[in-house]
Scaffold this motif. Sequence first.
Motif, PDB file in Angstrom:
ATOM      1  N   GLY A  20       0.788  -1.228   0.000  1.00  0.00           N
ATOM      2  CA  GLY A  20       0.000   0.000   0.000  1.00  0.00           C
ATOM      3  C   GLY A  20       0.813   1.268   0.000  1.00  0.00           C
ATOM      4  O   GLY A  20       0.257   2.358   0.192  1.00  0.00           O
ATOM      5  N   ILE A  36      -7.675  -2.536  -5.112  1.00  0.00           N
ATOM      6  CA  ILE A  36      -7.952  -3.456  -4.007  1.00  0.00           C
ATOM      7  C   ILE A  36      -9.089  -4.411  -4.379  1.00  0.00           C
ATOM      8  O   ILE A  36      -9.027  -5.614  -4.098  1.00  0.00           O
ATOM      9  CB  ILE A  36      -8.283  -2.676  -2.723  1.00  0.00           C
ATOM     10  N   THR A  49       0.455  -1.726   4.800  1.00  0.00           N
ATOM     11  CA  THR A  49       0.604  -0.279   4.820  1.00  0.00           C
ATOM     12  C   THR A  49       1.443   0.112   6.028  1.00  0.00           C
ATOM     13  O   THR A  49       2.022  -0.744   6.698  1.00  0.00           O
ATOM     14  CB  THR A  49      -0.771   0.429   4.815  1.00  0.00           C
ATOM     15  N   LEU A  69      -6.890   3.542   2.394  1.00  0.00           N
ATOM     16  CA  LEU A  69      -7.441   2.243   2.771  1.00  0.00           C
ATOM     17  C   LEU A  69      -8.715   2.417   3.590  1.00  0.00           C
ATOM     18  O   LEU A  69      -9.678   1.644   3.456  1.00  0.00           O
ATOM     19  CB  LEU A  69      -6.411   1.449   3.575  1.00  0.00           C
ATOM     20  N   LEU A  84      -5.198  -7.035   7.204  1.00  0.00           N
ATOM     21  CA  LEU A  84      -4.692  -5.669   7.180  1.00  0.00           C
ATOM     22  C   LEU A  84      -3.448  -5.551   8.049  1.00  0.00           C
ATOM     23  O   LEU A  84      -3.480  -5.835   9.251  1.00  0.00           O
ATOM     24  CB  LEU A  84      -5.782  -4.717   7.669  1.00  0.00           C
TER      25      LEU A  84
END
Length: 313
Positions: A20, A36, A49, A69, A84
């Motif tokens: 990301g 995504i 990320t 995001l 995540l």
Amino acid sequence: MEKRRLGRSDISIAPIVFGGNVFGWTADSRTSCNLIDRFLDQGFNAIDTADVYSAWAPGNGGGESEEVLGDWIASRKRREDIVLMSKVGMWEQRKGLSEANIMAAVDDSLRRLGTDYLDVYFAHVDDKDTPLDETLGAFAKLVEAGKVRTLGASNYDAARLDAALDVAQQNNLPRYEVLQPNYNLHTRDGFEGELESVATERELGVVTYFSLASGFLTGKYTSKDDIAGTDREAMLEGYFDDRGQRVLDNLLEVANDVGAKPAQVALAWLVQRDGVTAPIASARSLDQLDETLGAATLNLSDEHMLKLDAAGG
């Protein structure tokens, strides 16, 4: 899609992680959300990320990738479909791994992301000024509070990673289950050897960053002449020594043999390498993403794996 377990955790991921770092930089919010969607539609699930992403872009200050995001999570309502990953410790505004900083940083990240938990929270750098038991104790509080499912370490050397795992064990604290090293077909010394041994012996997942060596392994540039006068010259010129050219030449030969793009071969080498759970790779367009994800189904022969190993070893 094949899923691979992250260390001893209960989290499994597909064999390529979406990087990301491009969100809020070379891919705006709308483009990022579409990327995504495509990533998930192809059967992949993990997105990486950090709070510091994309601070390097003109006009940015950090946090932009997490905010993008967050836009996706808010608009798609598919939080449970992704694994995540975010990080703390590198961003100047939230630098270090003290308990106070970790506690503040995670709440900032969760707010930007629009979620109440992270699947994996990484120590982005090793903070040698903060005792390991303080850092791991703070992470333990986040796990206990349900804000984080499991923990990871990025940019740790073998000795410090081993020490952190010992501290966790001795104090009955959650341990790092995932290692995120700089590792690719060209850049190998930092991981192969002691660090890899620690990760293997202590059963950590390994998710690699700079998996395409800042673009060197894409095949876009085949010699130092190709980068002369470009905005990539300063970043890539160091790769074009004798060893780097040998790595690139062998990569191009294998790509030609198997009828694939060099980037796909470089990522497939990581996907198939023992000890690697998944490489992180970014994309700025749907075509680029589709090409990148093709690496997960590209089966390199033992002969081709050995050829690539020998070139960069």
